[in-house]
Scaffold this motif. Structure first.
Motif, short mmCIF file in Angstrom:
data_model
loop_
_atom_site.label_atom_id
_atom_site.label_comp_id
_atom_site.label_asym_id
_atom_site.label_seq_id
_atom_site.Cartn_x
_atom_site.Cartn_y
_atom_site.Cartn_z
N THR A 1 42.28 39.54 36.69
CA THR A 1 42.26 40.64 35.62
C THR A 1 43.45 41.15 35.25
O THR A 1 43.82 41.76 34.17
N GLY A 2 44.61 41.11 36.32
CA GLY A 2 45.88 41.71 35.90
C GLY A 2 45.46 43.17 36.09
O GLY A 2 46.52 43.82 35.50
N MET A 3 44.83 43.69 37.12
CA MET A 3 44.84 44.95 36.92
C MET A 3 45.77 45.88 37.47
O MET A 3 46.58 45.24 38.46
N TYR A 4 46.29 46.96 36.86
CA TYR A 4 47.35 47.64 37.22
C TYR A 4 48.73 46.80 36.81
O TYR A 4 49.70 47.15 37.28
N GLU A 5 48.57 45.69 35.94
CA GLU A 5 49.55 44.73 35.80
C GLU A 5 50.22 44.19 36.99
O GLU A 5 51.31 43.64 37.16
N VAL A 6 49.08 43.75 38.02
CA VAL A 6 49.76 43.22 39.33
C VAL A 6 48.83 41.86 39.51
O VAL A 6 47.46 41.93 39.23
N GLU A 7 49.47 40.89 39.97
CA GLU A 7 48.73 39.63 40.15
C GLU A 7 48.09 39.60 41.55
O GLU A 7 48.52 40.45 42.35
N HIS A 8 46.87 38.96 41.57
CA HIS A 8 46.16 38.85 42.91
C HIS A 8 45.80 40.24 43.22
O HIS A 8 45.82 40.61 44.64
N TYR A 9 45.41 41.10 42.23
CA TYR A 9 44.80 42.44 42.86
C TYR A 9 43.41 42.41 42.35
O TYR A 9 42.45 43.16 43.12
N GLY A 10 43.05 42.29 41.11
CA GLY A 10 41.74 42.62 40.57
C GLY A 10 40.69 41.29 40.21
O GLY A 10 41.40 40.35 39.31
N SER A 11 39.60 40.90 40.58
CA SER A 11 38.90 39.79 40.31
C SER A 11 37.70 40.26 39.79
O SER A 11 36.80 40.93 40.41
N VAL A 12 37.13 39.53 38.74
CA VAL A 12 35.67 39.69 38.40
C VAL A 12 35.21 38.12 38.54
O VAL A 12 35.82 36.94 38.07
N TYR A 13 33.74 38.18 38.75
CA TYR A 13 33.06 36.93 39.08
C TYR A 13 32.03 36.57 38.03
O TYR A 13 31.34 37.37 37.63
N LEU A 14 32.14 35.28 37.70
CA LEU A 14 30.79 34.87 36.98
C LEU A 14 30.01 33.84 37.68
O LEU A 14 30.62 33.02 38.33
N ILE A 15 28.68 34.03 37.66
CA ILE A 15 27.72 33.30 38.35
C ILE A 15 27.10 32.69 37.17
O ILE A 15 26.12 33.10 36.30
N ASP A 16 27.34 31.15 36.73
CA ASP A 16 26.91 30.62 35.75
C ASP A 16 25.68 29.81 35.93
O ASP A 16 25.58 28.60 36.07
N ALA A 17 24.74 30.51 36.15
CA ALA A 17 23.48 30.29 36.76
C ALA A 17 22.63 30.22 35.34
O ALA A 17 23.02 30.08 34.11
N LYS B 1 20.33 31.98 34.55
CA LYS B 1 20.47 33.32 33.92
C LYS B 1 21.81 33.82 34.07
O LYS B 1 21.95 34.42 35.15
N PRO B 2 23.09 33.74 33.57
CA PRO B 2 24.34 34.06 33.95
C PRO B 2 24.39 35.48 34.12
O PRO B 2 23.86 36.31 33.47
N ALA B 3 25.33 35.72 35.24
CA ALA B 3 25.46 36.94 35.40
C ALA B 3 27.13 37.30 35.81
O ALA B 3 27.78 36.40 36.41
N LEU B 4 27.40 38.40 35.47
CA LEU B 4 28.96 38.95 35.82
C LEU B 4 28.72 39.82 36.92
O LEU B 4 28.13 40.82 36.98
N ILE B 5 29.55 39.67 38.00
CA ILE B 5 29.72 40.56 39.14
C ILE B 5 30.98 41.39 38.69
O ILE B 5 32.21 40.80 39.06
N ASP B 6 30.78 42.70 38.60
CA ASP B 6 31.94 43.72 38.18
C ASP B 6 32.41 43.15 37.05
O ASP B 6 32.28 42.19 36.20
N THR C 1 29.41 46.15 41.29
CA THR C 1 29.11 46.54 42.64
C THR C 1 29.21 48.13 42.64
O THR C 1 28.44 48.59 43.67
N HIS C 2 29.88 48.99 42.00
CA HIS C 2 29.87 50.28 42.04
C HIS C 2 30.60 50.59 40.65
O HIS C 2 31.07 49.98 40.01
N VAL C 3 30.35 52.27 40.35
CA VAL C 3 30.89 52.31 39.06
C VAL C 3 32.00 53.00 39.04
O VAL C 3 32.31 53.52 38.07
N HIS C 4 32.98 52.89 40.28
CA HIS C 4 34.22 53.09 40.00
C HIS C 4 35.04 52.34 38.84
O HIS C 4 34.57 51.33 38.86
N LEU C 5 35.74 52.89 38.05
CA LEU C 5 36.21 52.31 36.96
C LEU C 5 37.02 50.90 36.93
O LEU C 5 37.18 50.16 35.97
N ASP C 6 37.63 50.47 38.22
CA ASP C 6 38.19 49.52 38.50
C ASP C 6 37.19 48.22 38.53
O ASP C 6 37.46 47.31 38.63
#
Length: 302
Positions: free
Chosen positions: A20-36, A38-43, A71-76
């Motif tokens: 996701t480029g979180m804080y403009e840093v590579e390899h720091y923020g990831s968001v997951y898709l389960i393409d089931a 019934k598709p679900a997004l984790i974070d 996974t939790h409601v922290h804004l990241d």
């Protein structure tokens, strides 16, 4: 893997993640898709990075989401939830019952985040509130039916009382949020995450024991990406946490000045060559403040 790139989780069936480029840093923020079925997004990542999440969904041809699952409601991890809810009007949002009200009214969460992340707030966009009738609460042991697989919910309150992990029974994946720390894949370093104001060492260690009991095939980190799980990984994170808290306790005893303690760890970070000086120092500052708050809490509790 660069910011905005999408990769499949190895040894999985239709599970992907985006940097996701979180804080403009590579390899720091990831968001997951389960393409089931019934598709679900984790974070969701922070709201400001939502276009990279949208890009993953478009690239993979996902027209509808059934579930958005922070996974939790922290804004990241949940800051983009309102924007995703707006883009996918049929999606149900589910998170731990302690955190669910903050998706509906994020005002207190925003205030707390600004206080915790300080100058890093410049990388955030304000989250959007979500209609209450679209938000459902989860608790430990709940199951989420995605059609061709089931996610089991495990409460993991050490990092934050509203954190859960999701275990995918089809591929034996465990989406840990921040319960197993930060995995930095380039340096292959496992790092603590202990932000204010609700980090709790003993509960965090219990969360690692929960992971040991689940014994998944693969860990999917919120920070960052996936890697195979083994017992050594859990043992390493328990050691990292204990040594981190003890180092701060000893430095506080030595200096008797919390600002000096923070400055010491900020100036001696070892992650500046990986994340850059700005992010490495911001990370140290945040995590030291979280441990200092925890030490105050257990002292008051004695």
């Amino acid at each position: 893997m660069a910011i905005g790139d999408v990769e499949a989780v190895p040894n999985s069936t239709d599970v992907y993640y985006v940097d996701t480029g979180m804080y403009e840093v590579e390899h720091y923020g990831s968001v997951y898709l389960i393409d089931a079925e019934k598709p679900a997004l984790i974070d969701t990542g922070i709201a400001a990075d939502r276009e990279h999440v949208f890009g993953m969904l478009d690239e993979l041809g996902v027209d509808d989401l059934a579930y958005i699952l922070p996974t939790h409601v922290h804004l990241d991890h949940a800051g983009g939830a309102g924007y995703l809810a707006e883009r996918y009007p049929d999606a149900t949002l589910m998170t731990h019952e302690i955190g669910a009200p903050h998706l509906v009214d994020p005002s207190r969460l925003v205030a707390g985040t600004k206080a915790a992340v300080e100058d890093q707030w410049r990388f955030y966009d304000e989250p959007l509130p979500i209609d209450e009738d679209r938000v459902e609460s989860l608790t430990d042991g709940d199951e989420i039916d995605l059609g061709d697989r089931t996610l089991t919910v495990h409460h993991a309150p050490g990092h934050a009382p509203h954190q859960v992990m999701y275990h995918d029974d089809r591929d034996d994946l465990l989406f840990t949020g921040d319960a197993l720390g930060i995995w930095e894949p380039r340096s292959r370093t496992l790092l603590q995450t202990s932000p204010p104001s609700q980090f709790h060492l003993e509960k965090a260690l219990d969360d690692v024991r929960t992971i040991e009991d689940i014994d998944p095939e693969t860990i999917c980190f919120g920070h960052f990406g996936s890697r195979p799980y083994d017992d050594d990984l859990a043992a390493e994170y328990k050691r990292v946490l204990v040594e981190w808290v003890e180092a701060i306790r000893q430095k506080r005893e030595e200096l008797d000045d919390d600002e000096a303690v923070i400055t010491h760890f900020v100036e001696n970070t070892e992650m500046d060559e990986v994340w850059g000086v700005r992010k490495a120092q911001d990370e140290e500052r945040l995590n030291v403040r979280g441990v200092l708050g925890y030490l105050d809490y257990i002292e008051d509790d004695e």
